[in-house]
Design a protein around this motif. Sequence first.
Motif, PDB file in Angstrom:
ATOM      1  N   HIS A   1      17.115  14.541 -12.947  1.00  0.00           N
ATOM      2  CA  HIS A   1      16.804  13.119 -12.809  1.00  0.00           C
ATOM      3  C   HIS A   1      17.892  12.266 -13.486  1.00  0.00           C
ATOM      4  O   HIS A   1      18.227  11.193 -12.998  1.00  0.00           O
ATOM      5  N   GLU A   2      18.440  12.781 -14.587  1.00  0.00           N
ATOM      6  CA  GLU A   2      19.475  12.054 -15.344  1.00  0.00           C
ATOM      7  C   GLU A   2      20.691  11.784 -14.461  1.00  0.00           C
ATOM      8  O   GLU A   2      21.390  10.789 -14.640  1.00  0.00           O
TER       9      GLU A   2
ATOM     10  N   ALA B   1      23.108   5.926 -10.154  1.00  0.00           N
ATOM     11  CA  ALA B   1      22.595   4.558  -9.926  1.00  0.00           C
ATOM     12  C   ALA B   1      23.434   3.547 -10.711  1.00  0.00           C
ATOM     13  O   ALA B   1      23.849   2.515 -10.171  1.00  0.00           O
ATOM     14  N   GLU B   2      23.704   3.851 -11.973  1.00  0.00           N
ATOM     15  CA  GLU B   2      24.532   2.968 -12.810  1.00  0.00           C
ATOM     16  C   GLU B   2      25.895   2.707 -12.182  1.00  0.00           C
ATOM     17  O   GLU B   2      26.364   1.580 -12.117  1.00  0.00           O
TER      18      GLU B   2
ATOM     19  N   ASP C   1      20.066   8.738 -12.470  1.00  0.00           N
ATOM     20  CA  ASP C   1      20.277   7.536 -13.288  1.00  0.00           C
ATOM     21  C   ASP C   1      21.759   7.189 -13.387  1.00  0.00           C
ATOM     22  O   ASP C   1      22.159   6.041 -13.223  1.00  0.00           O
ATOM     23  N   LYS C   2      22.565   8.184 -13.661  1.00  0.00           N
ATOM     24  CA  LYS C   2      24.004   7.951 -13.830  1.00  0.00           C
ATOM     25  C   LYS C   2      24.650   7.468 -12.529  1.00  0.00           C
ATOM     26  O   LYS C   2      25.506   6.583 -12.533  1.00  0.00           O
TER      27      LYS C   2
ATOM     28  N   ARG D   1      17.565   4.154  -7.315  1.00  0.00           N
ATOM     29  CA  ARG D   1      17.208   5.536  -7.643  1.00  0.00           C
ATOM     30  C   ARG D   1      16.547   6.233  -6.442  1.00  0.00           C
ATOM     31  O   ARG D   1      16.803   7.398  -6.180  1.00  0.00           O
TER      32      ARG D   1
END
Lengths: 194, 194
Positions: free
Chosen positions: B34-35, B41-42, B38-39, B48
């Motif tokens: 999942h991390e 997406a950033e 997130d990365k 997401r």
Amino acid sequence: MKNRIITISREFGSGGRTVGREVAAKLGIPCYDHELIDKIAEESGFTREYIAERGEYASHGSWLASALSDRDYYGHSNQDELWKFQRKVILELAEKGPCVIVGRCADYILKDKQDCLSVFIHSDLEKRAQRIVEQYGERPETPQKRLKDKDKRRAAYYQFYTERKWGAVQNYDITLNSGSLGIEKCVEILASLY
Amino acid sequence: MKNRIITISREFGSGGRTVGREVAAKLGIPCYDHELIDKIAEESGFTREYIAERGEYASHGSWLASALSDRDYYGHSNQDELWKFQRKVILELAEKGPCVIVGRCADYILKDKQDCLSVFIHSDLEKRAQRIVEQYGERPETPQKRLKDKDKRRAAYYQFYTERKWGAVQNYDITLNSGSLGIEKCVEILASLY
């Protein structure tokens, strides 16, 4: 009682046979490889050479030519006869006690046994080419050509008698790249699963 | 320095993500799952939800429809843009330090790294069906249908961006059947290869 039998399928030149021998030695159980050919020869009357070649390889040439070759009026072939003996010997050995069985579609023949660990050993072409030159010496054809021919005929034989795809991940409990992991690590992992 | 990075590809419902998390915890290194979303997406600005879905799955429908969908006049698509961000983030994470990366074609993206262990986790349909009902609850469609759809779209996505066959044994250092071996044994083997 878990994983009493280990079956090893392998790409040609991957060192799968060596892995099998070493795992068996480590566990103190028999490994059937050449010994399997002797036993099938005893039961069937076929020569060792015929069994070594036709108990694991489709004949040269096209798939269709191979499927149809040597068949009598009723569609039977000596290769089908050999398959029956091979199957019988493998089932008997698996009943007899813990062991490692190398090649000869043993993974398929024993697929319904709960206590059987099904293994596939592979490696990249380059490392296998190097290995077969070291193990079996130089030949007129390139090692790459030998490897591809052997794998192709093993896959065709397997598919014909099992109706499964040789080397498909779903057929195995574990597959190992002996080229990247090393023979020793493969042996260690398999012994730990026994 | 050997096997500093572990990439885990997995059949849907095989527990591959759990294996990844537990191996990482055992080794005391981060696990990106999942991390990773997130990365990405950033960096990319995509949501997401879009990343979770379109960074690992071909769209529904035929292969051709999927390949051609959402493309602009120049043949580019948002999914291609996402692929580029995803690739960049994965390469950066792999440079940063030891880790486990789950899914998202990381095995292909990092295939030229010497210190990368490429893993595929699979299991039989029945065990996976049971697992997804337990993990994700009941749905209107049957678990078998969900599994087949997810695997099919993962395979299509993988093939489109990597030109390799998803789940083909040759792409991996090791493949493990989590259904027959158990999650715990898979974790143990992978940790021993680090």
